[in-house]
Design an enzyme around this catalytic site. Sequence first.
Site, PDB file in Angstrom:
ATOM      1  N   ASP A  79       0.852  -1.189   0.000  1.00  0.00           N
ATOM      2  CA  ASP A  79       0.000   0.000   0.000  1.00  0.00           C
ATOM      3  C   ASP A  79       0.896   1.251   0.000  1.00  0.00           C
ATOM      4  O   ASP A  79       1.856   1.333   0.761  1.00  0.00           O
ATOM      5  CB  ASP A  79      -0.872  -0.050   1.272  1.00  0.00           C
ATOM      6  CG  ASP A  79      -1.988   0.978   1.284  1.00  0.00           C
ATOM      7  OD1 ASP A  79      -2.423   1.388   0.192  1.00  0.00           O
ATOM      8  OD2 ASP A  79      -2.433   1.345   2.392  1.00  0.00           O
ATOM      9  N   GLU A 131      -2.013   6.060  -7.999  1.00  0.00           N
ATOM     10  CA  GLU A 131      -2.974   7.050  -7.491  1.00  0.00           C
ATOM     11  C   GLU A 131      -2.931   8.292  -8.362  1.00  0.00           C
ATOM     12  O   GLU A 131      -1.868   8.759  -8.749  1.00  0.00           O
ATOM     13  CB  GLU A 131      -2.622   7.413  -6.037  1.00  0.00           C
ATOM     14  CG  GLU A 131      -3.521   8.499  -5.445  1.00  0.00           C
ATOM     15  CD  GLU A 131      -3.252   8.745  -3.951  1.00  0.00           C
ATOM     16  OE1 GLU A 131      -2.877   7.791  -3.239  1.00  0.00           O
ATOM     17  OE2 GLU A 131      -3.421   9.897  -3.502  1.00  0.00           O
ATOM     18  N   HIS A 174      -7.946   9.853   4.008  1.00  0.00           N
ATOM     19  CA  HIS A 174      -7.386   8.908   4.980  1.00  0.00           C
ATOM     20  C   HIS A 174      -7.703   9.345   6.414  1.00  0.00           C
ATOM     21  O   HIS A 174      -7.928  10.524   6.660  1.00  0.00           O
ATOM     22  CB  HIS A 174      -5.861   8.825   4.814  1.00  0.00           C
ATOM     23  CG  HIS A 174      -5.430   8.186   3.529  1.00  0.00           C
ATOM     24  ND1 HIS A 174      -4.583   8.802   2.637  1.00  0.00           N
ATOM     25  CD2 HIS A 174      -5.737   6.988   2.985  1.00  0.00           C
ATOM     26  CE1 HIS A 174      -4.374   8.001   1.608  1.00  0.00           C
ATOM     27  NE2 HIS A 174      -5.064   6.895   1.785  1.00  0.00           N
ATOM     28  N   GLY A 205      -9.277   5.359   1.803  1.00  0.00           N
ATOM     29  CA  GLY A 205     -10.017   6.073   2.840  1.00  0.00           C
ATOM     30  C   GLY A 205     -11.456   5.626   2.899  1.00  0.00           C
ATOM     31  O   GLY A 205     -12.362   6.433   3.066  1.00  0.00           O
ATOM     32  N   SER A 207     -12.945   3.437   5.060  1.00  0.00           N
ATOM     33  CA  SER A 207     -13.503   2.943   6.331  1.00  0.00           C
ATOM     34  C   SER A 207     -14.868   3.573   6.559  1.00  0.00           C
ATOM     35  O   SER A 207     -15.103   4.716   6.159  1.00  0.00           O
ATOM     36  CB  SER A 207     -12.574   3.297   7.503  1.00  0.00           C
ATOM     37  OG  SER A 207     -11.476   2.417   7.544  1.00  0.00           O
TER      38      SER A 207
HETATM   39 ZN   LIG Z   1      -4.519   5.032   0.931  1.00  0.00          ZN
END
Ligand SMILES: [Zn+2]
Length: 298
Positions: A79, A131, A174, A205, A207
């Site tokens: 990651d 990203e 995040h 991000g 969650s």
């Molecule tokens: Zn990340």
Amino acid sequence: MLCDTRLLLNMAKDRGVCAFNIYNFEILKAIVDVAEELLIPVIIQVSEGGLEYGGGLSLVNLVKTHLKGTKAPYALHLDHGRDIDVIRSAIKWGFTSIMVDGSHLPFEENLKFTQMVVDIAHRAGIPVEAELGTIGGTEDKITGDMHLVDPAEAEIFVSKTGVDFLAPAVGTSHGAFKFKGKQEIRFDLIEEVSKRTGVPLVLHGASSLPGWLLDEAKRSGVDVEGMNGVPYEVLKEAVRRGIRKLNADTDLRIAFITGLRNSLIENPGVIDPRKHLNRGMEWIKRIVRERMEILWNP
Ligand SMILES: [Zn+2]
């Protein structure tokens, strides 16, 4: 069983595959226990900070050993790889995919850095996530402001770099404080980037910090003031628009800490760390099971 990450994301079709961050044996074991029960694919991912904490190759060997003989499909993903030496090591150590994070660089430099990493990884047969735009917030060593992805740039970026998966910045961030006001995820951007690039998309991000978890965390003494996440319904809509991999670390952190705090407070005389860690693992299993069931079932 450890599999190619491409296989897991292709298996998903119109479902969401959960990716969870790990850095120790307890979190790994909790995730694997649930995956073996549900027999749903899951991505185990380690950040550069996670590798540092877990002893690098020692942690990787632990994961590989623990997955021997398992039945569910697993992937092992690096990651936010920013350090080229860490990326090279991850490829050598048997990660089944890596993320190259050049999102802090200007577009052209991100493109060049990503191209270089794709070249190295593809020669080893390893798929790459990149990203584009900047996902805001703070997680491990990654911190920054949010800049949304430009779909036209995404199309150029994917065709020029040949990345296998893309993490476009679409409004998530995040950490435990994801939205200042109303949550705003740009579903239109997800859909357009998905159409233009044709690659599986990744939501960082992601969650959820569901109410029951925040309530229990608060009851155990965690200061949850201002913490918020992305509701499951929003994540499911993101999956319908093209998201295939959904990253979560904060949910597991809160669950682990809540379990530990509960046990430590309830059992002041217990000095066997395993008793407390077991409770932390129980709580991780709760959130992992909930996420995997909800996101895998459309
Ligand atoms: Zn990340």
